[in-house]
Design a protein around this motif. Structure first.
Motif, PDB file in Angstrom:
ATOM      1  N   THR A   1      -4.605   5.057   3.821  1.00 51.65           N
ATOM      2  CA  THR A   1      -3.352   6.448   4.077  1.00 51.65           C
ATOM      3  C   THR A   1      -2.434   6.123   3.430  1.00 51.65           C
ATOM      4  N   TYR A   2      -2.460   4.221   3.208  1.00 54.31           N
ATOM      5  CA  TYR A   2      -1.300   3.447   2.420  1.00 54.31           C
ATOM      6  C   TYR A   2      -1.410   4.203   0.576  1.00 54.31           C
TER       7      TYR A   2
ATOM      8  N   ASP B   1      -6.642   4.889  10.129  1.00 52.76           N
ATOM      9  CA  ASP B   1      -6.362   6.521   8.877  1.00 52.76           C
ATOM     10  C   ASP B   1      -5.597   7.415   8.758  1.00 52.76           C
TER      11      ASP B   1
ATOM     12  N   SER C   1       2.548   2.326   6.686  1.00 56.75           N
ATOM     13  CA  SER C   1       0.911   2.360   6.534  1.00 56.75           C
ATOM     14  C   SER C   1      -0.071   1.320   6.122  1.00 56.75           C
ATOM     15  N   LEU C   2       0.703   0.258   5.892  1.00 57.76           N
ATOM     16  CA  LEU C   2      -0.375  -1.061   5.956  1.00 57.76           C
ATOM     17  C   LEU C   2      -1.261  -1.629   6.072  1.00 57.76           C
TER      18      LEU C   2
ATOM     19  N   HIS D   1       3.921  -7.946   2.079  1.00 60.25           N
ATOM     20  CA  HIS D   1       4.319  -6.944   1.282  1.00 60.25           C
ATOM     21  C   HIS D   1       6.013  -6.777   1.163  1.00 60.25           C
TER      22      HIS D   1
ATOM     23  N   GLN E   1      11.422  -0.742  -0.223  1.00 60.32           N
ATOM     24  CA  GLN E   1      10.381  -1.106   0.756  1.00 60.32           C
ATOM     25  C   GLN E   1      11.140  -2.157   0.808  1.00 60.32           C
TER      26      GLN E   1
ATOM     27  N   LEU F   1       1.777   6.006  -1.588  1.00 61.70           N
ATOM     28  CA  LEU F   1       1.289   5.604  -2.797  1.00 61.70           C
ATOM     29  C   LEU F   1       1.232   6.410  -3.432  1.00 61.70           C
TER      30      LEU F   1
ATOM     31  N   LEU G   1       5.526   3.998   3.267  1.00 61.77           N
ATOM     32  CA  LEU G   1       4.513   3.574   3.036  1.00 61.77           C
ATOM     33  C   LEU G   1       4.023   2.056   3.988  1.00 61.77           C
ATOM     34  N   CYS G   2       5.520   1.468   3.947  1.00 62.95           N
ATOM     35  CA  CYS G   2       5.214   0.600   5.113  1.00 62.95           C
ATOM     36  C   CYS G   2       4.466   0.536   6.319  1.00 62.95           C
TER      37      CYS G   2
END
Length: 280
Positions: A227-228, A128, A221-222, A274, A248, A232, A218-219
């Motif tokens: 962090t994701y 993270d 941070s998966l 995702h 996305q 978000l 976002l992607c």
């Protein structure tokens, strides 16, 4: 017959030495001294290092090496073109360039050196990245300013978006983009600076689906759940729109291609899951 691991390692070593030579040649031509250890970009396509000019100022020297058929167009000049962006967007400014050919096309760029440091050494970190509220606020303001900036540069058009998404996630996925804006286009964690905010890697900026930058972050941070959730929550208003979901899918498809080439298996699995959930 395929190459052995030892043959591939030797070829990579020779290419890395060749790129170091390109960096030295660029430093001589642009009248700077390399002062830092060289850092290689993705697939060793580029090499960069801290440098110092005659006035004693710290700079960043980067050389990109590409085959002739790819060494053209907007992607080739993206960092220099970013000089025209609003001053409120914290980014390096290109001070000088030098191009030459040596079997491949080489482009050297001497830029200002931002005071921050990359938030991660990789684009999709497995840990993270906690950021203070002020950092998120600056990021959101920066992306809003960028989104409203007029440009003739194109990061991705509808055909590119549709092709990438359908190649990765099938023809059933929704691909229609309703809103467009100016985007950075490669907003991963190695291109954003911490401590003092800044954005690197402006090669591919231009018009793209609204929310592309938030979707990319976002992607990326998966593999880091906290962090994701933070990304978000900060960008839910754009990510939850129809164009945000397409953005996305597009971001996941681009990152999936890179992760597969890097054999980053954890990232590949996460991006596929995702994307499939969004495509249903």
């Amino acid at each position: 017959m395929g190459h052995t691991a030892a043959e591939i390692a030797e070829a990579d070593r020779r290419f890395a030495d060749w790129m170091r030579g390109n960096l030295s040649l660029a430093a001589e031509h642009l009248a700077v001294s390399v002062t830092g250890d060289p850092v290689f970009g993705w697939q060793m396509r580029s090499i960069g290092a801290r440098a110092r000019d005659d006035s004693g100022g710290d700079r960043w020297l980067r050389v990109v090496s590409e085959f002739p058929q790819w060494a053209r167009g907007q992607f080739w000049t993206g960092n220099a073109d970013a000089n025209d962006l609003p001053e409120t967007i914290s980014r390096p400014r290109v001070l000088g360039t030098f191009e030459w050919e040596d079997g491949r096309c080489q482009r050297a760029e001497l830029s200002t050196l931002l005071p921050g440091h990359p938030c991660s050494n990789t684009d999709i970190p497995a840990t993270d990245e906690p950021m203070p509220f002020s950092w998120w606020s600056t990021l959101k303001d920066t992306l809003a300013t960028l989104a409203g900036t007029s440009t003739s540069r194109v990061h991705a058009d509808q055909d590119q978006v549709t092709r990438r998404i359908r190649e990765a996630f099938g023809s059933q996925a929704t691909t229609h983009v309703e809103r467009w804006e100016t985007v950075h286009g490669d907003l991963h964690w190695n291109n954003v600076l911490c401590a003092e905010f800044g954005l690197l890697g402006w090669d591919g900026w231009g018009r793209g689906p609204a929310g592309t930058d938030a979707a990319t972050l976002l992607c990326c941070s998966l593999l880091a759940p906290a962090t994701y959730v933070a990304v978000l929550s900060q960008f839910r208003s754009v990510l939850d729109t129809s164009t945000g979901r397409v953005a996305q899918l597009y971001a996941a498809a681009r990152l999936l291609h890179r992760a597969e080439r890097d054999q980053h298996h954890e990232a590949v699995r996460a991006l596929r899951i995702h994307g499939r959930l969004l495509a249903e």
